[in-house]
Design an enzyme around this catalytic site. Structure first.
Site, PDB file in Angstrom:
ATOM      1  N   TYR A  73       0.820  -1.311  -0.059  1.00  0.00           N
ATOM      2  CA  TYR A  73       0.025   0.120  -0.040  1.00  0.00           C
ATOM      3  C   TYR A  73       0.865   1.116   0.054  1.00  0.00           C
ATOM      4  O   TYR A  73       0.613   2.161  -0.773  1.00  0.00           O
ATOM      5  CB  TYR A  73      -0.905   0.000   1.403  1.00  0.00           C
ATOM      6  CG  TYR A  73      -1.924   1.193   1.293  1.00  0.00           C
ATOM      7  CD1 TYR A  73      -3.148   0.811   0.592  1.00  0.00           C
ATOM      8  CD2 TYR A  73      -1.661   2.501   1.456  1.00  0.00           C
ATOM      9  CE1 TYR A  73      -4.165   1.679   0.604  1.00  0.00           C
ATOM     10  CE2 TYR A  73      -2.637   3.408   1.356  1.00  0.00           C
ATOM     11  CZ  TYR A  73      -3.894   2.878   1.074  1.00  0.00           C
ATOM     12  OH  TYR A  73      -4.893   4.098   0.938  1.00  0.00           O
ATOM     13  N   PHE A 125      -6.683  19.557 -25.306  1.00  0.00           N
ATOM     14  CA  PHE A 125      -7.185  18.049 -25.659  1.00  0.00           C
ATOM     15  C   PHE A 125      -8.622  18.312 -25.044  1.00  0.00           C
ATOM     16  O   PHE A 125      -9.019  19.146 -23.981  1.00  0.00           O
ATOM     17  CB  PHE A 125      -6.409  17.130 -25.122  1.00  0.00           C
ATOM     18  CG  PHE A 125      -6.802  15.605 -25.180  1.00  0.00           C
ATOM     19  CD1 PHE A 125      -6.653  15.122 -26.417  1.00  0.00           C
ATOM     20  CD2 PHE A 125      -7.199  14.762 -24.120  1.00  0.00           C
ATOM     21  CE1 PHE A 125      -7.480  13.888 -26.815  1.00  0.00           C
ATOM     22  CE2 PHE A 125      -7.805  13.638 -24.330  1.00  0.00           C
ATOM     23  CZ  PHE A 125      -7.664  13.067 -25.795  1.00  0.00           C
ATOM     24  N   ASP A 126      -9.691  17.073 -25.495  1.00  0.00           N
ATOM     25  CA  ASP A 126     -11.153  17.425 -25.065  1.00  0.00           C
ATOM     26  C   ASP A 126     -11.236  17.247 -23.686  1.00  0.00           C
ATOM     27  O   ASP A 126     -11.910  17.956 -23.020  1.00  0.00           O
ATOM     28  CB  ASP A 126     -12.092  16.492 -25.977  1.00  0.00           C
ATOM     29  CG  ASP A 126     -11.635  15.041 -26.228  1.00  0.00           C
ATOM     30  OD1 ASP A 126     -10.622  14.696 -25.260  1.00  0.00           O
ATOM     31  OD2 ASP A 126     -12.123  14.404 -26.998  1.00  0.00           O
ATOM     32  N   ASP A 216       1.253  19.717 -21.297  1.00  0.00           N
ATOM     33  CA  ASP A 216       0.458  18.528 -21.444  1.00  0.00           C
ATOM     34  C   ASP A 216       1.094  17.663 -22.237  1.00  0.00           C
ATOM     35  O   ASP A 216       1.277  17.564 -23.603  1.00  0.00           O
ATOM     36  CB  ASP A 216      -0.919  18.816 -22.071  1.00  0.00           C
ATOM     37  CG  ASP A 216      -1.864  17.546 -22.260  1.00  0.00           C
ATOM     38  OD1 ASP A 216      -1.323  16.513 -22.024  1.00  0.00           O
ATOM     39  OD2 ASP A 216      -2.969  17.837 -22.744  1.00  0.00           O
ATOM     40  N   ALA A 218       1.553  14.411 -23.258  1.00  0.00           N
ATOM     41  CA  ALA A 218       1.167  12.663 -23.615  1.00  0.00           C
ATOM     42  C   ALA A 218       1.858  12.273 -24.625  1.00  0.00           C
ATOM     43  O   ALA A 218       2.593  11.089 -24.569  1.00  0.00           O
ATOM     44  CB  ALA A 218      -0.313  12.990 -24.042  1.00  0.00           C
ATOM     45  N   LYS A 259       0.130   6.800 -23.751  1.00  0.00           N
ATOM     46  CA  LYS A 259       0.655   7.084 -25.211  1.00  0.00           C
ATOM     47  C   LYS A 259       2.138   6.730 -25.168  1.00  0.00           C
ATOM     48  O   LYS A 259       2.594   5.597 -25.317  1.00  0.00           O
ATOM     49  CB  LYS A 259       0.368   8.536 -25.551  1.00  0.00           C
ATOM     50  CG  LYS A 259      -1.053   9.010 -25.984  1.00  0.00           C
ATOM     51  CD  LYS A 259      -2.032   9.047 -24.730  1.00  0.00           C
ATOM     52  CE  LYS A 259      -3.291   9.331 -25.249  1.00  0.00           C
ATOM     53  NZ  LYS A 259      -3.934  10.556 -24.552  1.00  0.00           N
ATOM     54  N   HIS A 450     -21.441  11.362 -30.517  1.00  0.00           N
ATOM     55  CA  HIS A 450     -20.981  10.446 -31.201  1.00  0.00           C
ATOM     56  C   HIS A 450     -20.497   8.936 -30.731  1.00  0.00           C
ATOM     57  O   HIS A 450     -20.353   8.085 -31.540  1.00  0.00           O
ATOM     58  CB  HIS A 450     -19.560  11.134 -31.864  1.00  0.00           C
ATOM     59  CG  HIS A 450     -18.708  11.580 -30.818  1.00  0.00           C
ATOM     60  ND1 HIS A 450     -18.683  12.289 -30.176  1.00  0.00           N
ATOM     61  CD2 HIS A 450     -17.319  10.939 -30.708  1.00  0.00           C
ATOM     62  CE1 HIS A 450     -17.629  12.601 -29.344  1.00  0.00           C
ATOM     63  NE2 HIS A 450     -16.834  11.477 -29.627  1.00  0.00           N
TER      64      HIS A 450
HETATM   65  C1  LIG Z   1      -5.084  11.366 -23.919  1.00  0.00           C
HETATM   66  C2  LIG Z   1      -4.775  12.716 -23.659  1.00  0.00           C
HETATM   67  C3  LIG Z   1      -5.131  13.238 -22.346  1.00  0.00           C
HETATM   68  C4  LIG Z   1      -6.046  12.516 -21.440  1.00  0.00           C
HETATM   69  O1  LIG Z   1      -5.612  11.286 -21.092  1.00  0.00           O
HETATM   70  P1  LIG Z   1      -6.115   9.991 -20.702  1.00  0.00           P
HETATM   71  O2  LIG Z   1      -5.199   8.914 -20.136  1.00  0.00           O
HETATM   72  O3  LIG Z   1      -6.899   9.487 -21.892  1.00  0.00           O
HETATM   73  O4  LIG Z   1      -7.246  10.429 -19.603  1.00  0.00           O
HETATM   74  C5  LIG Z   1      -4.652  14.639 -22.263  1.00  0.00           C
HETATM   75  N1  LIG Z   1      -4.044  15.335 -22.979  1.00  0.00           N
HETATM   76  C6  LIG Z   1      -3.770  14.735 -24.250  1.00  0.00           C
HETATM   77  C7  LIG Z   1      -2.867  15.678 -25.194  1.00  0.00           C
HETATM   78  C8  LIG Z   1      -3.878  13.526 -24.662  1.00  0.00           C
HETATM   79  O5  LIG Z   1      -3.688  12.796 -25.944  1.00  0.00           O
END
Ligand SMILES: *Cc1c(COP(=O)(O)O)cnc(C)c1O
Length: 458
Positions: A73, A125-126, A216, A218, A259, A450
């Protein structure tokens, strides 16, 4: 840029058999799914290009890590490993584990946006946009205008428009802006890279006005590979050095490890300020779990610590971006229009150009995604008017700037033969393009339609 590729720097030890249905069977499946690819069973898909997120193949070292993972833990061994790897790679003193990218956003953004009105990004990103809005602020996109032109080559279509950024800061007031976010690569613009020069300039503007600068991150490794190819200053640098230059001076970052860290689940937050880190830890404990596991199993943390390093291997990145360039080269030869140059994780096929007879309200990018499934069992998705949805005030269908069918390529999963199947399918579809019909919606929920809407051929 024709047919450049770098072969797989790995061999295959374990395989996952795939079903190949007959065309007539696929016709029944897609009809039953209401012509929505999200409603297809994955087992009815041959090549799945729905997303590159969490769909990569782990290495033998990562699978060995799954067994080594310490499930204690508090203070598990894998926690120290991931801390060591991440601190070295990002050169940041404080690192927090979370279970995925949006969890990092949920923990961090409300702290940065407390009492503020705006977040500005090259493109949100969304999920990032959603968390900015949930924190009570507005998300403003400020990408360079070249991003909107799909046919003209430009090295860094993901860049921040720095002049416009300065104007926004003047108009909105620096005191109202909680954070400036650089998304690398710029996912929403088609996985387009951002130059280190642009990152530095944006950071300087943010700091000149006393605004926090966040990355950000990713696809930070893919971005660094593009920088090495396209930015003269870094032609002889290692990927590790480019990553250091990228994160230098950034106040904090969020990262979806699904990613570039090539794991199926995981995320990170990094920061430089001990007071900010205290707040991050408190929120992590309430939302994710104790700080040394942050919503993750020990085995997944172990795989993440290993994947962080594998994702930076230059031969791997050469192969990865090489796959995208190979596919793009075949499409270019076949006269298939797409966002050019190709980005790091997906080819965005320009369905508006390929199917010019289908109007936006009959969803050309969705029609092309359906054709790809019928043609070869390929699952892609609409990034266009079907995804955009209706105007919340008038209820009328909105018209998207782009009608893209996105082919997102999972990491280390498909071979070059699979890429040929994809290219051949699109070329066949192009030959009968004039006969392809659009779709109308027969059932839709009010938001994010969608994912669940049902359609029918026009
Ligand atoms: C995928 C992604 C996120 C969100 O990450 P999740 O692991 O899907 O929650 C945020 N910003 C970017 C640029 C992404 O490609």
């Amino acid at each position: 840029m024709k047919n450049i590729y770098f072969p797989e720097p790995f061999r295959i030890k374990s395989v996952e058999p795939l079903t190949i249905l007959k065309r007539e069977e696929r016709e029944k499946k897609i009809e039953k799914a209401g012509y929505n690819v999200f409603a297809l069973a994955a087992s009815d898909v041959y090549i799945d290009l729905l997303t590159d997120s969490g769909t990569g193949a782990m290495s033998s070292q990562q699978w060995a890590g799954v067994m080594l993972g310490d499930e204690s833990y508090a203070g598990a061994d894998c926690y120290y490993k991931v801390q060591d790897s991440a601190k070295k790679i990002f050169d940041m003193p404080y690192i927090q584990l979370v279970h995925q990218g949006r969890a990092a956003e949920k923990v961090l953004l409300p702290i940065l946006l407390s009492g503020k009105k705006y977040a500005i990004s090259n493109m949100h990103f969304d999920t990032t946009r959603a968390h900015v809005e949930l924190a009570g602020a507005r998300a403003i996109d400020c990408v360079v205008p070249q991003a909107l032109d799909t046919t003209t080559y430009y090295d860094f279509k993901g860049n921040m428009d720095c002049e416009r950024l300065e104007r926004y800061i003047d108009e909105l007031g620096a005191e109202n802006i909680g954070v400036i976010i650089m998304t690398i690569t710029n996912n929403s613009a088609g996985g387009q890279p951002v130059s280190v020069e642009n990152i530095r300039k944006t950071r300087e503007i943010a700091h000149k006005h006393g605004i926090k600068f966040m990355i950000d991150a990713a696809r930070y490794a893919e971005n660094s590979y593009f920088v090495k190819q396209r930015e003269r200053e870094f032609a002889d640098s290692t990927i590790a050095d480019i990553v250091k230059a990228t994160f230098e001076g950034a106040d904090c970052f969020t990262m979806s490890a699904k990613k570039d860290a090539i794991v199926n689940m995981g995320g990170l937050i990094g920061c430089r300020d001990s007071e900010l880190f205290e707040l991050i830890k408190q929120r992590t404990i309430s939302f994710e779990g104790f700080i040394t596991y942050g919503g993750m199993s020990g085995r997944d943390i172990e795989a993440l610590a290993q994947g962080l390093n594998e994702g930076l291997d230059e031969n791997y990145l050469k192969y990865r971006i090489g796959q995208m360039e190979y596919l793009a080269g075949r499409l270019e030869e076949g006269g298939i229009p797409f966002q050019s140059p190709v980005g790091g994780h997906a080819v965005f096929v320009d369905a508006k150009k390929l199917l010019p007879h289908i109007p936006y309200y009959e969803f050309p990018a969705q029609a092309l995604a359906i054709e790809l499934y019928l043609e070869a069992g390929i699952r892609a998705c609409d990034i266009g008017s079907f995804m955009l949805g209706n105007d919340p005030d008038t209820g009328k269908q909105l018209k998207a700037d782009f009608e893209f069918t996105r082919l997102a390529v999972p990491r280390r999963v498909y071979t070059q033969s699979h890429l040929d199947v994809i290219a051949d399918a699109l070329i066949n579809i192009k030959e009968r393009a004039a006969k392809i019909k659009g779709y109308r919606i027969v059932e839709e929920p009010p938001i994010l339609r969608h994912f669940t809407a049902k359609l029918a051929p026009v």
